[in-house]
Design a protein around this motif. Structure first.
Motif, PDB file in Angstrom:
ATOM      1  N   VAL A 102     102.366  67.776  57.570  1.00 27.11           N
ATOM      2  CA  VAL A 102     101.660  67.426  58.804  1.00 27.11           C
ATOM      3  C   VAL A 102     102.648  67.217  59.947  1.00 27.11           C
ATOM      4  O   VAL A 102     103.567  66.398  59.846  1.00 27.11           O
ATOM      5  CB  VAL A 102     100.815  66.151  58.594  1.00 27.11           C
ATOM      6  N   ASP A 103     102.437  67.911  61.029  1.00 27.00           N
ATOM      7  CA  ASP A 103     103.271  67.793  62.230  1.00 27.00           C
ATOM      8  C   ASP A 103     102.665  66.745  63.162  1.00 27.00           C
ATOM      9  O   ASP A 103     102.170  67.051  64.244  1.00 27.00           O
ATOM     10  CB  ASP A 103     103.359  69.151  62.929  1.00 27.00           C
ATOM     11  N   TYR A 104     102.704  65.493  62.726  1.00 25.13           N
ATOM     12  CA  TYR A 104     102.109  64.398  63.507  1.00 25.13           C
ATOM     13  C   TYR A 104     102.901  64.164  64.797  1.00 25.13           C
ATOM     14  O   TYR A 104     104.071  64.535  64.918  1.00 25.13           O
ATOM     15  CB  TYR A 104     102.035  63.125  62.665  1.00 25.13           C
ATOM     16  N   ARG A 105     102.275  63.502  65.757  1.00 20.03           N
ATOM     17  CA  ARG A 105     102.917  63.234  67.039  1.00 20.03           C
ATOM     18  C   ARG A 105     104.041  62.212  66.889  1.00 20.03           C
ATOM     19  O   ARG A 105     103.913  61.248  66.134  1.00 20.03           O
ATOM     20  CB  ARG A 105     101.891  62.730  68.045  1.00 20.03           C
ATOM     21  N   LEU A 106     105.124  62.440  67.621  1.00 18.99           N
ATOM     22  CA  LEU A 106     106.315  61.609  67.533  1.00 18.99           C
ATOM     23  C   LEU A 106     106.420  60.656  68.729  1.00 18.99           C
ATOM     24  O   LEU A 106     105.962  60.963  69.833  1.00 18.99           O
ATOM     25  CB  LEU A 106     107.570  62.480  67.474  1.00 18.99           C
ATOM     26  N   ALA A 107     107.057  59.527  68.470  1.00 25.55           N
ATOM     27  CA  ALA A 107     107.440  58.597  69.533  1.00 25.55           C
ATOM     28  C   ALA A 107     108.781  59.051  70.116  1.00 25.55           C
ATOM     29  O   ALA A 107     109.535  59.762  69.451  1.00 25.55           O
ATOM     30  CB  ALA A 107     107.550  57.188  68.961  1.00 25.55           C
ATOM     31  N   PRO A 108     109.118  58.640  71.328  1.00 24.51           N
ATOM     32  CA  PRO A 108     108.398  57.720  72.207  1.00 24.51           C
ATOM     33  C   PRO A 108     107.333  58.380  73.062  1.00 24.51           C
ATOM     34  O   PRO A 108     106.614  57.675  73.783  1.00 24.51           O
ATOM     35  CB  PRO A 108     109.516  57.165  73.087  1.00 24.51           C
ATOM     36  N   GLU A 109     107.198  59.711  72.997  1.00 28.15           N
ATOM     37  CA  GLU A 109     106.153  60.357  73.791  1.00 28.15           C
ATOM     38  C   GLU A 109     104.770  59.860  73.375  1.00 28.15           C
ATOM     39  O   GLU A 109     103.865  59.732  74.195  1.00 28.15           O
ATOM     40  CB  GLU A 109     106.231  61.870  73.636  1.00 28.15           C
ATOM     41  N   HIS A 110     104.635  59.608  72.074  1.00 23.11           N
ATOM     42  CA  HIS A 110     103.356  59.148  71.522  1.00 23.11           C
ATOM     43  C   HIS A 110     103.656  57.956  70.610  1.00 23.11           C
ATOM     44  O   HIS A 110     104.045  58.126  69.461  1.00 23.11           O
ATOM     45  CB  HIS A 110     102.671  60.269  70.737  1.00 23.11           C
ATOM     46  N   ARG A 111     103.475  56.779  71.133  1.00 21.77           N
ATOM     47  CA  ARG A 111     103.808  55.571  70.378  1.00 21.77           C
ATOM     48  C   ARG A 111     102.679  55.191  69.417  1.00 21.77           C
ATOM     49  O   ARG A 111     101.586  55.769  69.443  1.00 21.77           O
ATOM     50  CB  ARG A 111     104.110  54.419  71.347  1.00 21.77           C
ATOM     51  N   PHE A 112     102.989  54.212  68.566  1.00 21.86           N
ATOM     52  CA  PHE A 112     101.993  53.644  67.655  1.00 21.86           C
ATOM     53  C   PHE A 112     100.722  53.315  68.435  1.00 21.86           C
ATOM     54  O   PHE A 112     100.810  52.763  69.533  1.00 21.86           O
ATOM     55  CB  PHE A 112     102.585  52.370  67.029  1.00 21.86           C
TER      56      PHE A 112
END
Length: 325
Positions: A115-125
């Motif tokens: 799964v290529d989930y969204r990464l931080a810091p562009e997309h935080r918790f």
């Protein structure tokens, strides 16, 4: 025991590289992507394909799907592993973990959906756990399209991906389906870094991943640590209950700041009545699965993980207290 000589050689070869926490995110990502050139040649599988599925907020979410070799045409459906890569919710990708997914696919004889989930810091918790839950549900609902059996699903990941697998197991239990046969947690992040477990002090520097890098990761991942650091979807060891979760494999490394929190999570699962197999790999450091095929004990650990998957898919999840290998 001393650091494994093959791991020590890798550590020595990387002494010239800048510390992760000293770099801008883009440069750190490039550095981690570049080191895949040193990994062992990829393991053969029958097929690898890219898919795009709807993400939880409507944006597309990428999967890379690995299908194992079968004894004949039309073989299947295979069991399914939904896999979430590390590193630190900030770095790495489908490409950095391609070898790990191929090894698990071939070794366990299962379809692997990475799964290529969204990464931080562009997309935080909580962007990453939202993506992982959505991907797990999509894979279960569309298992037949993947050549997989919806009744034989395990979720798993390494490091931050192990965190996301543990969190997804909690959310599936609490928020409804799909049914899971197991959770594979490879040197997982289970807790906030402060005050940190004793292994944070013992392995703070000198073994690759260190305390400062973990602080850098968490700093990018959480927007409001005062409010979010104790949330069970960020730190699953803080969950009110770990009962009624699927059987788990938890692996740790002797020279890893995350060692103690991983083993504490395994023990907490066991106390809650969950079937748990936990192995501490002596002489190894964080990230060792990436060195399968180049480090002998990493190759053995991959065989163990694949064997655990095979047994779990067959409905026989192994159980053992922390053993040292």
């Amino acid at each position: 025991m001393p650091v494994d000589p093959q791991i020590q050689a890798l550590l020595d070869a990387g002494r010239h590289l800048p510390r992760t926490e000293s770099l801008p995110v883009a440069e750190a990502r490039a550095m981690y992507e570049a080191r895949t050139a040193a990994y062992a040649p990829p393991t053969a599988v029958a097929r690898v394909e890219e898919r795009t599925i709807p993400g939880p907020e409507g944006a597309p979410l990428r999967l890379r799907v690995y299908t194992p070799e079968g004894p004949g045409e039309g073989q299947g459906p295979f069991p399914l592993l939904v896999f979430f890569h590390g590193s630190g919710f900030v770095l790495c990708s489908l490409d950095t973990h391609d070898g790990t997914c191929r090894n698990l696919c071939a070794g366990a004889g299962c379809v692997v959906a990475s799964v290529d989930y969204r990464l931080a810091p562009e997309h935080r918790f909580p962007a990453a756990p939202e993506d992982c839950l959505a991907a797990t549900r999509w894979c279960a609902a569309h298992a037949a399209e993947l050549g997989a059996d919806p009744a034989r699903i395990v979720i798993g990941g390494d490091s931050a991906g192990g965190n996301l697998a543990a969190v997804t197991a909690l959310r599936v239990r609490d928020e409804g389906g799909p049914a899971l046969l197991g959770q594979m947690l490879l040197y997982p992040v289970t807790d906030w870094h402060t005050p940190g477990w004793p292994s944070y002090a013992e392995n703070a520097e000198g073994y690759g991943l260190g305390r400062a890098t973990m602080e850098w990761f968490w700093g990018h991942y959480l927007a409001d640590p005062a409010r979010e650091a104790a949330h069970p979807h960020a730190a699953p060891i803080r969950a009110e209950s770990l009962a009624n979760l699927p059987p788990a494999l938890v692996t740790t490394a002797e020279y890893d700041p995350l060692r103690d929190e991983g083993e504490a999570y395994a023990e907490a699962l066991r106390k809650a009545g969950v079937t748990v197999a936990c192995t501490r790999w002596r002489g190894l450091n964080h990230g060792f699965y990436s060195w399968t095929g180049k480090v002998d004990h990493a190759t053995a650990a991959m065989r163990e993980a694949a064997g655990w998957l095979r047994e779990t898919f067959a409905g026989r999840p192994p159980e053992w207290a922390v053993r040292h290998c």
